[in-house]
Design a protein around this motif. Sequence first.
Motif, PDB file in Angstrom:
ATOM      1  N   GLN A  19       1.996  10.297  31.899  1.00 31.24           N
ATOM      2  CA  GLN A  19       2.450   8.908  31.820  1.00 31.24           C
ATOM      3  C   GLN A  19       2.796   8.323  33.191  1.00 31.24           C
ATOM      4  N   SER A  20       2.769   9.173  34.207  1.00 30.67           N
ATOM      5  CA  SER A  20       3.127   8.742  35.559  1.00 30.67           C
ATOM      6  C   SER A  20       1.905   8.272  36.328  1.00 30.67           C
ATOM      7  N   ASP A  21       2.151   7.460  37.354  1.00 30.04           N
ATOM      8  CA  ASP A  21       1.093   6.978  38.233  1.00 30.04           C
ATOM      9  C   ASP A  21       1.646   6.917  39.654  1.00 30.04           C
ATOM     10  N   PRO A  22       1.613   8.062  40.363  1.00 29.12           N
ATOM     11  CA  PRO A  22       2.187   8.099  41.713  1.00 29.12           C
ATOM     12  C   PRO A  22       1.615   7.038  42.659  1.00 29.12           C
ATOM     13  N   ALA A  23       0.350   6.675  42.512  1.00 25.37           N
ATOM     14  CA  ALA A  23      -0.245   5.645  43.368  1.00 25.37           C
ATOM     15  C   ALA A  23       0.448   4.296  43.193  1.00 25.37           C
ATOM     16  N   GLU A  24       1.030   4.087  42.010  1.00 18.94           N
ATOM     17  CA  GLU A  24       1.758   2.843  41.705  1.00 18.94           C
ATOM     18  C   GLU A  24       3.271   3.029  41.787  1.00 18.94           C
ATOM     19  N   HIS A  25       3.706   4.176  42.361  1.00 23.21           N
ATOM     20  CA  HIS A  25       5.138   4.494  42.476  1.00 23.21           C
ATOM     21  C   HIS A  25       5.819   4.469  41.115  1.00 23.21           C
ATOM     22  N   ARG A  26       5.163   5.088  40.140  1.00 23.02           N
ATOM     23  CA  ARG A  26       5.693   5.161  38.771  1.00 23.02           C
ATOM     24  C   ARG A  26       5.770   6.639  38.376  1.00 23.02           C
ATOM     25  N   TYR A  27       6.992   7.123  38.267  1.00 20.03           N
ATOM     26  CA  TYR A  27       7.244   8.519  37.913  1.00 20.03           C
ATOM     27  C   TYR A  27       8.067   8.526  36.627  1.00 20.03           C
ATOM     28  N   VAL A  28       7.505   9.103  35.567  1.00 22.53           N
ATOM     29  CA  VAL A  28       8.133   9.053  34.246  1.00 22.53           C
ATOM     30  C   VAL A  28       8.737  10.419  33.916  1.00 22.53           C
ATOM     31  N   PHE A  29       9.971  10.380  33.443  1.00 19.00           N
ATOM     32  CA  PHE A  29      10.703  11.594  33.095  1.00 19.00           C
ATOM     33  C   PHE A  29      11.266  11.476  31.684  1.00 19.00           C
ATOM     34  N   ALA A  30      11.311  12.599  30.993  1.00 18.76           N
ATOM     35  CA  ALA A  30      12.017  12.696  29.715  1.00 18.76           C
ATOM     36  C   ALA A  30      13.230  13.579  29.950  1.00 18.76           C
ATOM     37  N   TYR A  31      14.268  13.334  29.183  1.00 19.73           N
ATOM     38  CA  TYR A  31      15.431  14.210  29.243  1.00 19.73           C
ATOM     39  C   TYR A  31      15.953  14.448  27.833  1.00 19.73           C
ATOM     40  N   CYS A  32      16.309  15.690  27.582  1.00 19.05           N
ATOM     41  CA  CYS A  32      16.835  16.103  26.289  1.00 19.05           C
ATOM     42  C   CYS A  32      18.328  16.366  26.446  1.00 19.05           C
ATOM     43  N   VAL A  33      19.137  15.639  25.658  1.00 20.67           N
ATOM     44  CA  VAL A  33      20.591  15.722  25.752  1.00 20.67           C
ATOM     45  C   VAL A  33      21.135  16.471  24.540  1.00 20.67           C
ATOM     46  N   ASN A  34      22.066  17.379  24.789  1.00 25.95           N
ATOM     47  CA  ASN A  34      22.796  18.081  23.729  1.00 25.95           C
ATOM     48  C   ASN A  34      24.275  17.744  23.881  1.00 25.95           C
ATOM     49  N   ILE A  35      24.851  17.128  22.848  1.00 26.84           N
ATOM     50  CA  ILE A  35      26.267  16.777  22.838  1.00 26.84           C
ATOM     51  C   ILE A  35      26.934  17.688  21.812  1.00 26.84           C
ATOM     52  N   THR A  36      27.892  18.494  22.243  1.00 28.15           N
ATOM     53  CA  THR A  36      28.532  19.466  21.358  1.00 28.15           C
ATOM     54  C   THR A  36      30.010  19.138  21.199  1.00 28.15           C
ATOM     55  N   ASN A  37      30.440  19.060  19.950  1.00 29.42           N
ATOM     56  CA  ASN A  37      31.837  18.798  19.633  1.00 29.42           C
ATOM     57  C   ASN A  37      32.539  20.136  19.416  1.00 29.42           C
ATOM     58  N   GLN A  38      33.317  20.569  20.408  1.00 28.93           N
ATOM     59  CA  GLN A  38      34.050  21.824  20.316  1.00 28.93           C
ATOM     60  C   GLN A  38      35.502  21.588  19.898  1.00 28.93           C
ATOM     61  N   SER A  39      35.815  20.352  19.489  1.00 25.63           N
ATOM     62  CA  SER A  39      37.185  20.045  19.072  1.00 25.63           C
ATOM     63  C   SER A  39      37.360  20.378  17.592  1.00 25.63           C
ATOM     64  N   GLU A  40      38.561  20.128  17.084  1.00 25.77           N
ATOM     65  CA  GLU A  40      38.866  20.421  15.686  1.00 25.77           C
ATOM     66  C   GLU A  40      38.792  19.175  14.817  1.00 25.77           C
ATOM     67  N   GLN A  41      38.261  18.071  15.362  1.00 22.60           N
ATOM     68  CA  GLN A  41      38.175  16.844  14.575  1.00 22.60           C
ATOM     69  C   GLN A  41      36.816  16.177  14.775  1.00 22.60           C
ATOM     70  N   GLN A  42      36.474  15.334  13.832  1.00 20.18           N
ATOM     71  CA  GLN A  42      35.228  14.586  13.936  1.00 20.18           C
ATOM     72  C   GLN A  42      35.345  13.532  15.021  1.00 20.18           C
ATOM     73  N   VAL A  43      34.250  13.327  15.755  1.00 18.32           N
ATOM     74  CA  VAL A  43      34.190  12.292  16.785  1.00 18.32           C
ATOM     75  C   VAL A  43      32.922  11.469  16.580  1.00 18.32           C
ATOM     76  N   GLN A  44      32.912  10.273  17.158  1.00 16.60           N
ATOM     77  CA  GLN A  44      31.727   9.427  17.057  1.00 16.60           C
ATOM     78  C   GLN A  44      31.394   8.855  18.420  1.00 16.60           C
ATOM     79  N   LEU A  45      30.112   8.859  18.754  1.00 14.07           N
ATOM     80  CA  LEU A  45      29.614   8.260  19.983  1.00 14.07           C
ATOM     81  C   LEU A  45      29.392   6.768  19.721  1.00 14.07           C
TER      82      LEU A  45
END
Length: 125
Positions: A19-45
């Motif tokens: 999906q990238s095009d270095p000639a056009e200065h376009r560099y595409v990245f994906a990132y995978c995020v893991n959010i872990t709740n280690q507390s004793e209560q429910q939380v919401q993002l």
Amino acid sequence: MSLEQEVTVSVDSFYLGAQSDPAEHRYVFAYCVNITNQSEQQVQLLSRYWQITDGNGKQTEVSGEGVIGVQPQLAPGETYSYTSGAVLETPVGTMQGYYEMIDQKQQSFRTPIPLFRLAQPHILN
């Protein structure tokens, strides 16, 4: 320990060469995020804030409600994972930020997203 420390974030990033095009200065990245709740209560993002810095030092700020269109709730011990992406003008950069969250008592807190690198393979030693 405070909730900020009990809700943890880890990120893995990947270069998307097709999906990238270095000639056009376009560099595409994906990132995978893991959010872990280690507390004793429910939380919401509720919202996210990102600071994206490319290899030239150009900074972009991104904020908004939820992640990928949702505001996930995490029960104690639960991990929520999602994948998103970023486009840079350089083959290397960084991202960092925080999630605005609430606990069961509707008290807000911020969970930091640690600095991570976006890099085209073999660009760095």
